[in-house]
Write a protein that holds these residues in place. Sequence first.
Motif, PDB file in Angstrom:
ATOM      1  N   HIS A   1       1.779 -18.967   9.810  1.00  0.00           N
ATOM      2  CA  HIS A   1       1.391 -17.877   8.914  1.00  0.00           C
ATOM      3  C   HIS A   1       2.475 -16.790   8.881  1.00  0.00           C
ATOM      4  N   VAL A   2       2.680 -16.216   7.715  1.00  0.00           N
ATOM      5  CA  VAL A   2       3.575 -15.061   7.591  1.00  0.00           C
ATOM      6  C   VAL A   2       2.796 -13.947   6.885  1.00  0.00           C
ATOM      7  N   VAL A   3       2.789 -12.770   7.494  1.00  0.00           N
ATOM      8  CA  VAL A   3       2.145 -11.597   6.891  1.00  0.00           C
ATOM      9  C   VAL A   3       3.236 -10.544   6.729  1.00  0.00           C
ATOM     10  N   LEU A   4       3.384 -10.008   5.523  1.00  0.00           N
ATOM     11  CA  LEU A   4       4.434  -9.017   5.259  1.00  0.00           C
ATOM     12  C   LEU A   4       3.798  -7.743   4.721  1.00  0.00           C
ATOM     13  N   VAL A   5       4.298  -6.599   5.198  1.00  0.00           N
ATOM     14  CA  VAL A   5       3.775  -5.292   4.776  1.00  0.00           C
ATOM     15  C   VAL A   5       4.860  -4.561   3.995  1.00  0.00           C
ATOM     16  N   SER A   6       4.470  -3.890   2.909  1.00  0.00           N
ATOM     17  CA  SER A   6       5.440  -3.084   2.162  1.00  0.00           C
ATOM     18  C   SER A   6       4.757  -1.891   1.522  1.00  0.00           C
ATOM     19  N   ASN A   7       5.551  -0.882   1.210  1.00  0.00           N
ATOM     20  CA  ASN A   7       5.065   0.296   0.492  1.00  0.00           C
ATOM     21  C   ASN A   7       5.222   0.110  -1.007  1.00  0.00           C
ATOM     22  N   GLU A   8       4.218   0.516  -1.760  1.00  0.00           N
ATOM     23  CA  GLU A   8       4.375   0.669  -3.205  1.00  0.00           C
ATOM     24  C   GLU A   8       4.894   2.094  -3.400  1.00  0.00           C
ATOM     25  N   VAL A   9       6.063   2.241  -4.023  1.00  0.00           N
ATOM     26  CA  VAL A   9       6.690   3.569  -4.140  1.00  0.00           C
ATOM     27  C   VAL A   9       6.974   3.967  -5.591  1.00  0.00           C
ATOM     28  N   GLY A  10       6.507   3.169  -6.552  1.00  0.00           N
ATOM     29  CA  GLY A  10       6.905   3.387  -7.946  1.00  0.00           C
ATOM     30  C   GLY A  10       5.876   4.091  -8.809  1.00  0.00           C
ATOM     31  N   LEU A  11       4.822   4.677  -8.215  1.00  0.00           N
ATOM     32  CA  LEU A  11       3.738   5.231  -9.030  1.00  0.00           C
ATOM     33  C   LEU A  11       3.748   6.760  -9.084  1.00  0.00           C
ATOM     34  N   GLY A  12       4.897   7.359  -8.692  1.00  0.00           N
ATOM     35  CA  GLY A  12       5.054   8.803  -8.823  1.00  0.00           C
ATOM     36  C   GLY A  12       6.087   9.112  -9.894  1.00  0.00           C
TER      37      GLY A  12
ATOM     38  N   GLY B   1       0.820  -1.208   0.000  1.00  0.00           N
ATOM     39  CA  GLY B   1       0.000   0.000   0.000  1.00  0.00           C
ATOM     40  C   GLY B   1       0.841   1.239   0.000  1.00  0.00           C
ATOM     41  N   GLY B   2       0.190   2.376  -0.095  1.00  0.00           N
ATOM     42  CA  GLY B   2       0.894   3.649  -0.075  1.00  0.00           C
ATOM     43  C   GLY B   2       1.106   4.129   1.341  1.00  0.00           C
ATOM     44  N   ALA B   3       1.726   5.300   1.466  1.00  0.00           N
ATOM     45  CA  ALA B   3       1.878   5.952   2.762  1.00  0.00           C
ATOM     46  C   ALA B   3       0.484   6.286   3.292  1.00  0.00           C
ATOM     47  N   ARG B   4       0.266   6.096   4.581  1.00  0.00           N
ATOM     48  CA  ARG B   4      -1.029   6.414   5.227  1.00  0.00           C
ATOM     49  C   ARG B   4      -2.211   5.807   4.485  1.00  0.00           C
ATOM     50  N   SER B   5      -2.027   4.552   4.052  1.00  0.00           N
ATOM     51  CA  SER B   5      -3.108   3.874   3.335  1.00  0.00           C
ATOM     52  C   SER B   5      -3.901   2.973   4.270  1.00  0.00           C
ATOM     53  N   GLY B   6      -3.407   2.770   5.498  1.00  0.00           N
ATOM     54  CA  GLY B   6      -4.058   1.833   6.412  1.00  0.00           C
ATOM     55  C   GLY B   6      -3.547   0.406   6.248  1.00  0.00           C
TER      56      GLY B   6
END
Lengths: 168, 168, 168
Positions: free
Chosen positions: C116-127, C8-13
């Motif tokens: 279970h493994v849950v991983l969180v990351s930022n999508e940063v390539g859409l600017g 998700g993006g920054a401050r996307s929840g």
Amino acid sequence: MPSLFVLGGARSGKSRYAQHRAEATGLSPVYIATAQAWDDEMRDRIHLHQQDRGPAWSTVEAPLALAEAIRAHNASDAVVLVDCLTLWVTNLLLADRDIPAATTDLTKVIAGARGHVVLVSNEVGLGIVPENALARRFRDEAGRVNQAVAAAVGEVQLVVAGLNLTMK
Amino acid sequence: MPSLFVLGGARSGKSRYAQHRAEATGLSPVYIATAQAWDDEMRDRIHLHQQDRGPAWSTVEAPLALAEAIRAHNASDAVVLVDCLTLWVTNLLLADRDIPAATTDLTKVIAGARGHVVLVSNEVGLGIVPENALARRFRDEAGRVNQAVAAAVGEVQLVVAGLNLTMK
Amino acid sequence: MPSLFVLGGARSGKSRYAQHRAEATGLSPVYIATAQAWDDEMRDRIHLHQQDRGPAWSTVEAPLALAEAIRAHNASDAVVLVDCLTLWVTNLLLADRDIPAATTDLTKVIAGARGHVVLVSNEVGLGIVPENALARRFRDEAGRVNQAVAAAVGEVQLVVAGLNLTMK
């Protein structure tokens, strides 16, 4: 009453999509502009956009008092189009207002609306972290407002390259 | 004939996805590169990418005259892959060309194509407003081109982290 | 065992969504933080986040040795939440580590996990392409890691404005 949140990037066609959706309700359309006419050039541009929308639309300016403007113009036979929340967040930030309180007011007005409400906003969090501190703060505030509005409305559409994707 | 527009972020896997889709047609593949070989290093990199694609592909360079290149290489037994439109917009902008006219030419060629056409582009409008005026202008132009191409093709895929999402 | 990648993006929840999904498994939750406590302010913030998650969660710091931390805390009755990969890539980049090798280790651990493994990351390539060379390199590395992890897991969710979209 149904409410719609249209989220999209710069030049994604989000405003045009939102306008079409507002017109498709057949209700009396009110455009709430969060842009401010600082000078004659801006006044001319706002006037051109008004002409584009056609004579059926009435236009209201609400750079800061957005909840109040929606409340004043929302009626059971009206559709209110707010364009856009990103500019409203910018205005609140520059005027040093309480953004969480203003957001709570806005979501209450959306939830209690008698007519249709359509709101447009930019998704700005999918690029690299900005180097500028004010831009980072803006990005955080805009993201929080987008989350709150998305939770408050009945329908959310993400617009990319003129195409809409139903998120809710 | 069917045409496909693949939109994605930087390092999203959009080019690889587009190449797979082009190869899956079983048609004779033509790669139209909008990148320009300014120096030997760039020439080497372009050569390496050509080798990666394998001997079935032929490669054409079209930094500016993109509609003409598609027209020249599009045949009923061919699939043309354009990679990418974002670089083409950059080239047009730097060469001070008429981007709306070039976009209209491009969408006409897509609509009239006898073979398959696959086009790749970057979505660049989902971050913060750039501080640099040229970057803002580029973002506006790229967004308009993406909207026009998305409207002209039969299928649009958004690629994020190597996964595709059908937009149209 | 099932694994989930939340992008998700920054401050996307995205972090809140990932935490809810981890808690919904009913397994024993372990939080693997890639953030480093450089100073007392950072230590206080990390402590506040820990309190927010509640007493059921245990917390581990893994700014660099992420695959090892997942291996050490992954058990058939546990759910491991990694938040976030973007910060991990930043740490690897600043420490001049071999990012492709670390990514291969990570995807092997995900594929072989018992719990279970849950991983969180930022999508940063859409600017827009960043002007800063380090930011460009970071964007490339983060994009490659996101693609590799998306390919290794069973489920991928894209979070925008607090709403999730199933990508895989």
